[in-house]
Scaffold this motif. Structure first.
Motif, PDB file in Angstrom:
ATOM      1  N   SER A  77      31.336   0.449 106.257  1.00  0.00           N
ATOM      2  CA  SER A  77      31.666  -0.232 105.000  1.00  0.00           C
ATOM      3  C   SER A  77      32.345  -1.410 105.334  1.00  0.00           C
ATOM      4  O   SER A  77      33.127  -1.612 106.209  1.00  0.00           O
ATOM      5  CB  SER A  77      32.210   0.632 104.048  1.00  0.00           C
ATOM      6  OG  SER A  77      33.619   0.776 104.094  1.00  0.00           O
ATOM      7  N   PRO A  78      32.265  -2.661 104.070  1.00  0.00           N
ATOM      8  CA  PRO A  78      33.131  -3.411 104.223  1.00  0.00           C
ATOM      9  C   PRO A  78      34.641  -3.347 104.397  1.00  0.00           C
ATOM     10  O   PRO A  78      35.463  -4.102 104.751  1.00  0.00           O
ATOM     11  CB  PRO A  78      32.854  -4.495 103.072  1.00  0.00           C
ATOM     12  CG  PRO A  78      31.320  -4.127 102.701  1.00  0.00           C
ATOM     13  CD  PRO A  78      31.286  -2.539 103.124  1.00  0.00           C
ATOM     14  N   ILE A  79      35.135  -2.200 103.903  1.00  0.00           N
ATOM     15  CA  ILE A  79      36.307  -1.777 103.665  1.00  0.00           C
ATOM     16  C   ILE A  79      36.643  -0.789 104.716  1.00  0.00           C
ATOM     17  O   ILE A  79      37.484   0.069 104.806  1.00  0.00           O
ATOM     18  CB  ILE A  79      36.825  -1.151 102.183  1.00  0.00           C
ATOM     19  CG1 ILE A  79      36.102  -0.015 101.965  1.00  0.00           C
ATOM     20  CG2 ILE A  79      36.744  -2.139 101.275  1.00  0.00           C
ATOM     21  CD1 ILE A  79      36.468   0.582 100.664  1.00  0.00           C
ATOM     22  N   ALA A  80      36.160  -0.878 106.038  1.00  0.00           N
ATOM     23  CA  ALA A  80      36.590  -0.057 107.164  1.00  0.00           C
ATOM     24  C   ALA A  80      37.894  -0.448 107.784  1.00  0.00           C
ATOM     25  O   ALA A  80      37.857  -1.700 107.945  1.00  0.00           O
ATOM     26  CB  ALA A  80      35.158   0.102 107.901  1.00  0.00           C
ATOM     27  N   GLU A  83      39.796   2.003  96.097  1.00  0.00           N
ATOM     28  CA  GLU A  83      38.803   1.055  97.174  1.00  0.00           C
ATOM     29  C   GLU A  83      38.958  -0.401  96.645  1.00  0.00           C
ATOM     30  O   GLU A  83      39.087  -1.346  97.576  1.00  0.00           O
ATOM     31  CB  GLU A  83      37.485   1.502  97.003  1.00  0.00           C
ATOM     32  CG  GLU A  83      37.398   2.837  97.397  1.00  0.00           C
ATOM     33  CD  GLU A  83      35.857   3.191  97.490  1.00  0.00           C
ATOM     34  OE1 GLU A  83      35.353   4.216  98.405  1.00  0.00           O
ATOM     35  OE2 GLU A  83      34.885   2.685  97.086  1.00  0.00           O
ATOM     36  N   GLY A  84      39.218  -0.641  95.369  1.00  0.00           N
ATOM     37  CA  GLY A  84      39.407  -2.149  95.223  1.00  0.00           C
ATOM     38  C   GLY A  84      40.968  -2.667  95.743  1.00  0.00           C
ATOM     39  O   GLY A  84      40.640  -3.820  96.308  1.00  0.00           O
ATOM     40  N   LEU A  85      41.941  -1.839  95.751  1.00  0.00           N
ATOM     41  CA  LEU A  85      43.114  -2.168  96.592  1.00  0.00           C
ATOM     42  C   LEU A  85      43.040  -2.355  97.859  1.00  0.00           C
ATOM     43  O   LEU A  85      43.498  -3.132  98.590  1.00  0.00           O
ATOM     44  CB  LEU A  85      44.082  -1.205  96.139  1.00  0.00           C
ATOM     45  CG  LEU A  85      44.550  -1.173  94.554  1.00  0.00           C
ATOM     46  CD1 LEU A  85      45.185   0.096  94.194  1.00  0.00           C
ATOM     47  CD2 LEU A  85      45.143  -2.281  93.941  1.00  0.00           C
ATOM     48  N   LEU A  86      42.107  -1.532  98.581  1.00  0.00           N
ATOM     49  CA  LEU A  86      41.953  -1.495  99.998  1.00  0.00           C
ATOM     50  C   LEU A  86      41.186  -2.831 100.213  1.00  0.00           C
ATOM     51  O   LEU A  86      41.660  -3.438 101.385  1.00  0.00           O
ATOM     52  CB  LEU A  86      41.004  -0.385 100.333  1.00  0.00           C
ATOM     53  CG  LEU A  86      41.836   1.282 100.502  1.00  0.00           C
ATOM     54  CD1 LEU A  86      40.765   2.302 100.722  1.00  0.00           C
ATOM     55  CD2 LEU A  86      42.767   1.230 101.310  1.00  0.00           C
ATOM     56  N   ARG A  87      40.226  -3.174  99.422  1.00  0.00           N
ATOM     57  CA  ARG A  87      39.667  -4.298  99.577  1.00  0.00           C
ATOM     58  C   ARG A  87      40.490  -5.553  99.760  1.00  0.00           C
ATOM     59  O   ARG A  87      40.418  -6.496 100.570  1.00  0.00           O
ATOM     60  CB  ARG A  87      38.255  -4.491  98.579  1.00  0.00           C
ATOM     61  CG  ARG A  87      37.480  -5.955  98.687  1.00  0.00           C
ATOM     62  CD  ARG A  87      37.003  -6.273  97.315  1.00  0.00           C
ATOM     63  NE  ARG A  87      37.829  -5.935  96.250  1.00  0.00           N
ATOM     64  CZ  ARG A  87      37.735  -6.043  94.955  1.00  0.00           C
ATOM     65  NH1 ARG A  87      36.236  -5.842  94.655  1.00  0.00           N
ATOM     66  NH2 ARG A  87      38.638  -6.023  94.131  1.00  0.00           N
ATOM     67  N   ALA A 103      31.567 -10.236 102.569  1.00  0.00           N
ATOM     68  CA  ALA A 103      31.411  -8.941 102.545  1.00  0.00           C
ATOM     69  C   ALA A 103      32.031  -8.364 101.631  1.00  0.00           C
ATOM     70  O   ALA A 103      31.836  -7.475 100.797  1.00  0.00           O
ATOM     71  CB  ALA A 103      30.970  -8.184 103.525  1.00  0.00           C
ATOM     72  N   LEU A 104      33.385  -8.777 101.788  1.00  0.00           N
ATOM     73  CA  LEU A 104      34.479  -8.014 100.860  1.00  0.00           C
ATOM     74  C   LEU A 104      34.273  -8.680  99.591  1.00  0.00           C
ATOM     75  O   LEU A 104      34.657  -7.825  98.561  1.00  0.00           O
ATOM     76  CB  LEU A 104      35.855  -8.541 101.767  1.00  0.00           C
ATOM     77  CG  LEU A 104      36.068  -7.592 102.861  1.00  0.00           C
ATOM     78  CD1 LEU A 104      37.530  -8.287 103.348  1.00  0.00           C
ATOM     79  CD2 LEU A 104      36.656  -6.288 102.532  1.00  0.00           C
ATOM     80  N   ALA A 105      34.061  -9.857  99.329  1.00  0.00           N
ATOM     81  CA  ALA A 105      33.921 -10.505  98.089  1.00  0.00           C
ATOM     82  C   ALA A 105      32.697  -9.708  97.196  1.00  0.00           C
ATOM     83  O   ALA A 105      32.806  -9.620  95.957  1.00  0.00           O
ATOM     84  CB  ALA A 105      33.680 -11.898  97.952  1.00  0.00           C
ATOM     85  N   ALA A 140      43.586  -9.911 102.394  1.00  0.00           N
ATOM     86  CA  ALA A 140      44.749 -10.656 102.917  1.00  0.00           C
ATOM     87  C   ALA A 140      45.179 -10.225 104.262  1.00  0.00           C
ATOM     88  O   ALA A 140      46.426 -10.900 104.516  1.00  0.00           O
ATOM     89  CB  ALA A 140      45.685 -10.122 101.796  1.00  0.00           C
ATOM     90  N   LEU A 141      44.753  -9.210 104.984  1.00  0.00           N
ATOM     91  CA  LEU A 141      45.021  -8.764 106.368  1.00  0.00           C
ATOM     92  C   LEU A 141      46.487  -8.254 106.209  1.00  0.00           C
ATOM     93  O   LEU A 141      47.440  -8.840 106.789  1.00  0.00           O
ATOM     94  CB  LEU A 141      45.027  -9.949 107.362  1.00  0.00           C
ATOM     95  CG  LEU A 141      43.602 -10.128 107.840  1.00  0.00           C
ATOM     96  CD1 LEU A 141      43.812 -11.341 108.859  1.00  0.00           C
ATOM     97  CD2 LEU A 141      43.012  -8.943 108.551  1.00  0.00           C
TER      98      LEU A 141
END
Length: 290
Positions: free
Chosen positions: A228-231, A142-146, A131-133, A151-152
């Motif tokens: 969202s995937p970046i939640a 948002e790209g940086l958050l992803r 989902a992140l990919a 990378a956790l």
């Protein structure tokens, strides 16, 4: 598993935080702490190999016919609970991605901070890599958050959060029975979350630190980009600490002592963030606090 012979006590800061989350009944916070915590996996020597090497034989215990893999948040917790030749370091991310299908996870079993994760829930413990990919960020942030979530990397995640400008609904919501203040890093994330539920709440745009300065009394959770995937989310007891974190970040970047937070000028208050709970939407938003 052997029964502990002494009263349980946290062995490190992670276990102290887990105890506080468990005492508050805050399972999302507890799992959030585990997501970034170092873990210790017990095992036995296999064919004479080192206990902490690649030939370590894992220890499992059956529960209702299902194998569960025990893992611990400190060597002390491990040794007071099981008898093993040794241990090796691991992480929730590694376990969720490499454990055999059909295995459950027992984190700190036989302790007040124990968590039992059923086999079908193990893949949900970490962000979904696929989902992140596939996620298309609406902004550079948002790209940086992803990337930080993939990378956790909790430190980078917090660095990005405290400098973010966010869209905040002017009403709080209940998510799974938890009073929640959701914030969004783009209008796309806001509309993705609320429009699908037929809701259109009034919003304000604020720097995240302005949200934290006005954080309401009560047990409110901060949910970032829910649904969202970046939640991801933070328990209310950790939210006000973001002001200190923001000041420390400024100091790390500039080398200058952090300035005192500016006082709000009389007659020119910052736009309000939610101060009340809204009933009746918990089912609509169920599962959305990330």
């Amino acid at each position: 598993m052997d029964r502990p012979t002494a009263p349980w006590a946290p062995a490190n800061e992670v276990e102290r935080r887990l105890r506080d989350a468990a005492d508050a009944g805050d399972i999302p916070e507890l799992m959030g702490i585990l997501a970034g915590a170092p873990l210790y996996l017990p095992g036995f020597r296999d064919d004479g190999g080192p206990a902490d090497g690649v030939r370590q034989r894992l220890l499992t215990r059956d529960r209702d016919g299902v194998p569960y893999l025990p893992v611990f948040t400190s060597p002390e917790a491990l040794h007071r609970t099981v008898t093993a030749d040794g241990w090796r370091p691991t992480s929730l991310s590694e376990l969720a991605r490499t454990m055999p299908s059909g295995w459950g996870l027992a984190v700190n079993p036989v302790s007040p901070i124990g968590v039992l994760v059923a086999p079908e829930d193990v893949p949900t413990l970490v962000p979904d890599a696929a989902a992140l990919a596939a996620f298309v960020p609406a902004t550079e942030l948002e790209g940086l958050l992803r990337d930080a979530l993939a990378a956790l990397d909790g430190e980078v995640l917090l660095d990005l959060l405290v400098i973010a400008r966010v869209t905040v609904p002017t009403q709080a919501v209940d998510v799974d029975g938890l009073p929640t203040i959701p914030v969004f890093t783009s209008s796309e994330r806001y509309h993705d979350f609320f429009a699908g539920h037929g809701l259109d709440l009034a919003t304000v745009d604020l720097d995240l630190v302005a949200v934290v300065r006005q954080w309401p009394e009560g047990d409110f959770r901060l949910a970032v980009n829910p649904g969202s995937p970046i939640a991801f989310s933070l328990g209310g007891d950790r939210v006000r600490g973001l002001l200190t974190y923001a000041a420390e970040l400024a100091h790390r970047r500039t080398g200058n002592p952090p300035p005192a937070p500016p006082a709000t000028e009389t007659g020119a208050p910052e736009p309000p963030i939610p101060q009340q709970r809204v009933g009746g939407v918990a089912d609509l938003l169920r599962g959305g606090d990330g």
